[in-house]
Design a protein around this motif. Structure first.
Motif, short mmCIF file in Angstrom:
data_model
loop_
_atom_site.label_atom_id
_atom_site.label_comp_id
_atom_site.label_asym_id
_atom_site.label_seq_id
_atom_site.Cartn_x
_atom_site.Cartn_y
_atom_site.Cartn_z
N GLU A 67 2.85 103.67 56.58
CA GLU A 67 3.61 102.91 56.92
C GLU A 67 3.50 101.69 56.09
OE1 GLU A 67 3.49 102.17 61.27
OE2 GLU A 67 1.99 100.55 61.15
N LEU A 68 4.73 100.84 55.97
CA LEU A 68 4.61 99.41 55.41
C LEU A 68 4.87 98.40 56.45
CD1 LEU A 68 7.00 100.29 52.46
CD2 LEU A 68 4.48 100.30 52.34
N VAL A 69 4.03 97.56 56.47
CA VAL A 69 4.20 96.16 57.38
C VAL A 69 4.58 94.96 56.51
CG1 VAL A 69 3.09 94.96 59.17
CG2 VAL A 69 2.41 97.52 58.96
N TYR A 70 5.54 94.28 56.77
CA TYR A 70 5.97 93.04 56.26
C TYR A 70 5.96 92.11 57.26
CZ TYR A 70 7.90 95.78 52.26
OH TYR A 70 7.98 96.71 51.33
N SER A 71 5.58 90.85 57.22
CA SER A 71 5.62 89.66 58.01
C SER A 71 5.80 88.28 57.38
CB SER A 71 4.11 89.92 58.62
OG SER A 71 3.33 89.42 57.90
#
Length: 109
Positions: free
Chosen positions: A33-37
């Motif tokens: 998965e890709l996690v952006y914050s």
């Protein structure tokens, strides 16, 4: 999917969101998965992308996101990547009077 990838790149490169790819612990360490914050002072916006049909986003009280803590969200979205990105685009900045807020329990005396 090309449009969504442009939108994700825009989040990272233009709007300043952090980007973290998550890989499986076992070889060949495939991308899971890709996690952006993005942190807005006391608020943390997070976007998790597993596929173009499986995405989640939320706005959390940043202090509640410490390891072992119970995340406290004032806004959540799940669904396709397009729907979740649309929701993020419509989400007002935390300082806006129209931004969602946590409902705190009443103080009982």
């Amino acid at each position: 999917m090309v449009t969504q990838m442009r939108r994700l790149r825009h989040l990272h490169q233009v709007r300043g969101w952090s980007f973290d790819p998550v890989r499986s612990p076992d070889p060949p360490h495939e991308l899971v998965e890709l996690v952006y914050s993005f942190c807005h002072g006391q608020w943390l916006d997070v976007l998790r992308v597993r596929s173009d049909t499986d995405a989640q986003a939320g706005r959390f009280l940043a202090e509640s996101m410490v390891v072992g803590g119970r995340p406290r969200a004032c806004w959540l979205a799940t669904g396709t990547l397009t729907d979740v990105l649309d929701g993020l685009d419509e989400l007002p900045p935390p300082i806006s009077r129209l931004a969602p807020r946590l409902l705190l329990p009443a103080i009982v005396r």
